[in-house]
Design an enzyme around this catalytic site. Structure first.
Site, mmCIF file in Angstrom:
data_model
loop_
_atom_site.group_PDB
_atom_site.id
_atom_site.type_symbol
_atom_site.label_atom_id
_atom_site.label_comp_id
_atom_site.label_asym_id
_atom_site.label_seq_id
_atom_site.Cartn_x
_atom_site.Cartn_y
_atom_site.Cartn_z
ATOM 1 C CG ASP A 51 -1.880 1.144 1.260
ATOM 2 O OD1 ASP A 51 -2.965 0.983 0.688
ATOM 3 O OD2 ASP A 51 -1.541 2.220 1.813
ATOM 4 C CE1 TYR A 56 0.496 7.832 2.707
ATOM 5 C CE2 TYR A 56 0.930 5.589 2.032
ATOM 6 C CZ TYR A 56 0.102 6.517 2.609
ATOM 7 O OH TYR A 56 -1.106 6.124 3.118
ATOM 8 C CE LYS A 81 -3.721 4.663 0.445
ATOM 9 N NZ LYS A 81 -2.292 4.522 0.804
HETATM 10 P P1 NAD Z 1 0.307 1.264 12.000
HETATM 11 O O1 NAD Z 1 -0.917 1.209 12.841
HETATM 12 O O2 NAD Z 1 0.576 0.198 11.017
HETATM 13 O O3 NAD Z 1 1.523 1.418 13.001
HETATM 14 C C1 NAD Z 1 2.840 1.536 12.538
HETATM 15 C C2 NAD Z 1 3.781 1.767 13.712
HETATM 16 O O4 NAD Z 1 3.553 0.767 14.722
HETATM 17 C C3 NAD Z 1 5.222 1.580 13.273
HETATM 18 O O5 NAD Z 1 5.790 2.809 12.909
HETATM 19 C C4 NAD Z 1 5.880 0.985 14.489
HETATM 20 O O6 NAD Z 1 6.319 2.039 15.299
HETATM 21 C C5 NAD Z 1 4.772 0.259 15.185
HETATM 22 N N1 NAD Z 1 4.806 -1.205 14.946
HETATM 23 C C6 NAD Z 1 4.476 -1.879 13.801
HETATM 24 N N2 NAD Z 1 4.567 -3.196 13.999
HETATM 25 C C7 NAD Z 1 4.973 -3.373 15.269
HETATM 26 C C8 NAD Z 1 5.246 -4.526 16.057
HETATM 27 N N3 NAD Z 1 5.104 -5.758 15.571
HETATM 28 N N4 NAD Z 1 5.657 -4.349 17.343
HETATM 29 C C9 NAD Z 1 5.783 -3.101 17.858
HETATM 30 N N5 NAD Z 1 5.528 -1.970 17.158
HETATM 31 C C10 NAD Z 1 5.131 -2.105 15.876
HETATM 32 O O7 NAD Z 1 0.311 2.718 11.315
HETATM 33 P P2 NAD Z 1 0.357 3.358 9.892
HETATM 34 O O8 NAD Z 1 1.667 3.171 9.234
HETATM 35 O O9 NAD Z 1 -0.118 4.755 10.082
HETATM 36 O O10 NAD Z 1 -0.770 2.572 9.067
HETATM 37 C C11 NAD Z 1 -0.502 1.451 8.242
HETATM 38 C C12 NAD Z 1 -0.655 1.816 6.786
HETATM 39 O O11 NAD Z 1 -1.954 2.328 6.514
HETATM 40 C C13 NAD Z 1 0.262 2.962 6.325
HETATM 41 O O12 NAD Z 1 1.615 2.594 6.221
HETATM 42 C C14 NAD Z 1 -0.397 3.344 5.047
HETATM 43 O O13 NAD Z 1 -0.066 2.412 4.027
HETATM 44 C C15 NAD Z 1 -1.875 3.256 5.440
HETATM 45 N N6 NAD Z 1 -2.429 4.565 5.869
HETATM 46 C C16 NAD Z 1 -3.371 5.144 5.091
HETATM 47 C C17 NAD Z 1 -3.917 6.365 5.443
HETATM 48 C C18 NAD Z 1 -4.962 6.991 4.575
HETATM 49 O O14 NAD Z 1 -5.327 8.155 4.783
HETATM 50 N N7 NAD Z 1 -5.485 6.297 3.613
HETATM 51 C C19 NAD Z 1 -3.496 7.028 6.612
HETATM 52 C C20 NAD Z 1 -2.537 6.401 7.405
HETATM 53 C C21 NAD Z 1 -2.035 5.165 7.032
#
Ligand code: NAD
Length: 282
Positions: A51, A56, A81
C-alpha cells in the site's frame, strides 16, 4: 495471482470480482531513501500486497523494489492513491499518469481517492475521472479512502460505480462499527489504516492479557482481530523482526469473547484527521 504467491494469506473478493490479499505492507512514513529496502524485505518475508500513495513520496522506490524482487508483476498487489490537490478531472488524469510512471508499471491493481476534502473541489468529479482511468485498463480496481457515509452516498446517487474499497482509520480505539456496516451493506470492503493506531494500542492491558494467553505479541493479536472481522490490513514497520512478526498471523485464532473484548476498547479516538474537517492540500 498464483497460489504460491498467496501462501497462507487469504484473499477478499471485491465488488468487481477481483481478489485482494487480506494482509499487506503499509509504506506511510517510510522515507524514500528507506522505501526500496523496506519493501524488498517485506516481499522477502512473504507479503504480496503493498500500500503506497503519491503523498508518501515513495512510489518510485516501491516500484523499484517490486521490479527487482524477482517476483512476477502479477504476483504483487499494488495500491496507490490520488493526492490531495488533484481532484479536478484533468489534474486527476495527469496525476494518475505520474503514479504509473513513478511505479514504473503499465498498470496496477487499485487506485484510491486519498481524502474526500469536502470543502475543496468536488469529489464526485474526481470519482468520474477515476471511472475513466479504470476504463483504460491501466488500473483494475478503483476505490476511496477516508470517505464518510454522506460522501459515499453522493457517489451512489451521482455516478455509476460503487467503490470497491473504503480505506479508513480503524483499530481497537476506533472500531468504526457504523461506517464498516455501511460499507458492508453496499458491498464495499473496509481497509483498516493504522491498524495498530501507530503503536498506541500495543501496551493495552486487555490486548496484552489475550496475547499472554495465546502466546503471541500484542501487535499480532490486534492484527488477527482485524482479520477475523474481515477487514483488509497493511501494518507498517521498517524493523525486519516486526515485519516478520506482523505476517505470522495465520496459525492461531482468537475466540469470539476475545473479539468482543477488544472491540469493547473503542473510545472513538483518532490518530489521524477527521475526514469531515480535513481539507489539506500540500
Ligand atoms: P500502523 O498502525 O501500522 O503502526 C505503525 C507503527 O507501529 C510503526 O511505525 C511501528 O512504530 C509500530 N509497529 C508496527 N509493527 C509493530 C510490532 N510488531 N511491534 C511493535 N511496534 C510495531 O500505522 P500506519 O503506518 O499509520 O498505518 C498502516 C498503513 O496504513 C500505512 O503505512 C499506510 O499504508 C496506510 N495509511 C493510510 C492512510 C490513509 O489516509 N489512507 C493514513 C494512514 C495510514
Amino acid at each position: 495471482m498464483t497460489a504460491e504467491a498467496l501462501i497462507n494469506v487469504p484473499t477478499v473478493t471485491l465488488n468487481n470480482g477481483t481478489q485482494i490479499p487480506q494482509l499487506g505492507f503499509g509504506t506511510y512514513q517510510i522515507a524514500p531513501a528507506d522505501a526500496k529496502a523496506a519493501t524488498l524485505a517485506a516481499l522477502e518475508a512473504g507479503y504480496r500486497h503493498i500500500d503506497t500513495a503519491e503523498m508518501y513520496g515513495n512510489e518510485k522506490e516501491v516500484g523499484q523494489a517490486i521490479a527487482e524482487s524477482g517476483l512476477a508483476r502479477a504476483d504483487v498487489y499494488v495500491t496507490s492513491k490520488l493526492n490531495n490537490g488533484f481532484h479536478a478531472r484533468a489534474d486527476a488524469l495527469a496525476a494518475f499518469d505520474r503514479t504509473l510512471d513513478d511505479l514504473g508499471m503499465e498498470s496496477f491493481d487499485l487506485f484510491l481517492i486519498h481524502w474526500p476534502l469536502p470543502a475543496v473541489g468536488d469529489y464526485v468529479e474526481t470519482w468520474k475521472a477515476m471511472e475513466e482511468m479504470q476504463r483504460t485498463g491501466r488500473v483494475a480496481t478503483i476505490g476511496v479512502s477516508n470517505f464518510q457515509q454522506a460522501h459515499l452516498q453522493r457517489l451512489f446517487d451521482e455516478t455509476d460505480t460503487v467503490p470497491a474499497v473504503n480505506q479508513i482509520e480503524v483499530h481497537p480505539y476506533l472500531t468504526q462499527e457504523t461506517l464498516r456496516a455501511f460499507n458492508t451493506e453496499h458491498g464495499i470492503v473496509t481497509e483498516a489504516w493504522s491498524p495498530l493506531a501507530q503503536g498506541n494500542v500495543l501496551s493495552d492491558p486487555v490486548i496484552a492479557a489475550i496475547a499472554a494467553r495465546v502466546g503471541r505479541t500484542t501487535a499480532q493479536v490486534t492484527l488477527r482481530w482485524h482479520l477475523q472481522r474481515g477487514d483488509v490490513v497493511f501494518p507498517k514497520s521498517v524493523t525486519p523482526a516486526r515485519v516478520a512478526e506482523n505476517f505470522a498471523l495465520f496459525d492461531f485464532e482468537l475466540t469470539d469473547a476475545d473479539q468482543l473484548a477488544i472491540a469493547a476498547l473503542n473510545r472513538d479516538e483518532r490518530t489521524g484527521p477527521n475526514p469531515d474537517e480535513f481539507n489539506y492540500i500540500p
